[in-house]
Scaffold this active site. Sequence first.
Site, PDB file in Angstrom:
ATOM      1  N   ARG A  75       5.492  10.615  -5.055  1.00 20.25           N
ATOM      2  CA  ARG A  75       4.190   9.937  -5.117  1.00 20.25           C
ATOM      3  C   ARG A  75       3.179  10.988  -5.554  1.00 20.25           C
ATOM      4  O   ARG A  75       2.912  11.947  -4.820  1.00 20.25           O
ATOM      5  CB  ARG A  75       3.824   9.350  -3.748  1.00 20.25           C
ATOM      6  CG  ARG A  75       2.522   8.545  -3.732  1.00 20.25           C
ATOM      7  CD  ARG A  75       2.297   7.962  -2.344  1.00 20.25           C
ATOM      8  NE  ARG A  75       0.979   7.377  -2.212  1.00 20.25           N
ATOM      9  CZ  ARG A  75       0.690   6.095  -2.417  1.00 20.25           C
ATOM     10  NH1 ARG A  75       1.646   5.269  -2.769  1.00 20.25           N
ATOM     11  NH2 ARG A  75      -0.543   5.643  -2.257  1.00 20.25           N
ATOM     12  N   GLN A 133       5.701  -1.167  -5.747  1.00 21.66           N
ATOM     13  CA  GLN A 133       4.834  -2.195  -5.188  1.00 21.66           C
ATOM     14  C   GLN A 133       4.992  -3.512  -5.926  1.00 21.66           C
ATOM     15  O   GLN A 133       5.065  -4.581  -5.310  1.00 21.66           O
ATOM     16  CB  GLN A 133       3.372  -1.748  -5.231  1.00 21.66           C
ATOM     17  CG  GLN A 133       2.404  -2.774  -4.652  1.00 21.66           C
ATOM     18  CD  GLN A 133       2.649  -3.059  -3.183  1.00 21.66           C
ATOM     19  OE1 GLN A 133       2.664  -2.140  -2.375  1.00 21.66           O
ATOM     20  NE2 GLN A 133       2.851  -4.326  -2.826  1.00 21.66           N
ATOM     21  N   ASP A 174      -6.831  -5.189  -6.037  1.00 22.15           N
ATOM     22  CA  ASP A 174      -6.677  -3.850  -5.477  1.00 22.15           C
ATOM     23  C   ASP A 174      -8.071  -3.324  -5.166  1.00 22.15           C
ATOM     24  O   ASP A 174      -9.082  -3.918  -5.581  1.00 22.15           O
ATOM     25  CB  ASP A 174      -5.959  -2.946  -6.488  1.00 22.15           C
ATOM     26  CG  ASP A 174      -5.416  -1.659  -5.871  1.00 22.15           C
ATOM     27  OD1 ASP A 174      -5.591  -1.459  -4.646  1.00 22.15           O
ATOM     28  OD2 ASP A 174      -4.834  -0.848  -6.608  1.00 22.15           O
ATOM     29  N   CYS A 209      -1.975  -4.850  -2.477  1.00 20.67           N
ATOM     30  CA  CYS A 209      -1.034  -3.766  -2.161  1.00 20.67           C
ATOM     31  C   CYS A 209      -1.448  -2.977  -0.921  1.00 20.67           C
ATOM     32  O   CYS A 209      -0.627  -2.227  -0.379  1.00 20.67           O
ATOM     33  CB  CYS A 209      -0.870  -2.847  -3.365  1.00 20.67           C
ATOM     34  SG  CYS A 209      -2.391  -2.077  -3.954  1.00 20.67           S
ATOM     35  N   ARG A 266       7.985  -4.005   1.369  1.00 18.89           N
ATOM     36  CA  ARG A 266       8.196  -2.731   0.676  1.00 18.89           C
ATOM     37  C   ARG A 266       9.516  -2.114   1.125  1.00 18.89           C
ATOM     38  O   ARG A 266      10.300  -1.612   0.312  1.00 18.89           O
ATOM     39  CB  ARG A 266       7.043  -1.755   0.980  1.00 18.89           C
ATOM     40  CG  ARG A 266       5.758  -1.979   0.209  1.00 18.89           C
ATOM     41  CD  ARG A 266       5.872  -1.545  -1.251  1.00 18.89           C
ATOM     42  NE  ARG A 266       6.115  -0.118  -1.393  1.00 18.89           N
ATOM     43  CZ  ARG A 266       5.171   0.820  -1.384  1.00 18.89           C
ATOM     44  NH1 ARG A 266       3.903   0.486  -1.221  1.00 18.89           N
ATOM     45  NH2 ARG A 266       5.473   2.096  -1.551  1.00 18.89           N
TER      46      ARG A 266
END
Length: 317
Positions: free
Chosen positions: A121, A151, A236, A276, A304
């Site tokens: 990440r 995601q 988002d 998300c 997830r």
Amino acid sequence: MSPSARRRQEAGGKTRPGSPRHFLRLDDLGSGEVETLLERAVALKAYRRTGVDHANLIRRVLGMIFEKPSTRTRVSFEAGIYQLGGHGMFLSPDDLQLGRGEPIGDTAEVVSRMVDGVMIRTFGHHRVEAFAAASYVPVINGLTDSYHPCQVLTDLFTWYEQRGSISGRTVAWIGDGNNMAHSWIKAAVLLGFELRLACPEGFEPDPAILEGGASHATVMRDPRAAAQGADIVTTDVWASMGQEAESDDRERAFGAYQVDSDLMAAAKPDALFMHCLPAHRGEEVTAEVLDGPQSVVWEEAENRMHAQKALMEMLLA
């Protein structure tokens, strides 16, 4: 033979026939593979809830490199690999020589000889690509500034378990043309659904990515028009990690792009709302929508883990 190829051939215990399979963008999978993963995620979720043993990755080690922190990404991968019988190894920049300027390819050469897979990440997408290019084991993109494929795979799973195939459906993306928007574009092309992206001027998706998805994705200015008759409405935060200094400017630009009950009313009566997370109630979405009956954000958060377990099985088994 190049020095890198020779090192790969000579790597003790980590020699692989051909290159390892990576998951850096959603379209690293074929449409049939996505469908297989979604079906498998349904089964893995059922196994978890009924107590059926599904430890299919015993003694597998997943290195988890976090240059960007996260709640959902860390917990879902670490819990998921444990439930599959493996072990997750959390690594921050302070735990690695990356934090002291070691080239990412050198880190990949070392770490990937000791683990069975790596999740990263990070910020620039070139970093995860550079790591994958030097890795002996599968690399999973846990998020970059360009893409968030895990995601969107999760969102597709959340839709699939409740409604079935997404082919021919309509998804409305409201807000920034960011990494999530880019991954939704890839999904629309791969799985054959219509994607409407309502973005303020100057905040559209990357032109090259948008051009590649032109057959299925359209940028619009009016969020209500984008949501009209949609099956999914998703959004988002207005300022993502690393954009905090732009928060005031973004709040002004995105003020008309809030998902509220009026906007949801333009979608189909049974439309699902997705996010998300983390969410900022009163900014990109109202509390009435986020906590309302059409919202599936908490199922998304749990999913997830199940979607990524299916992915890890495919790549690491």
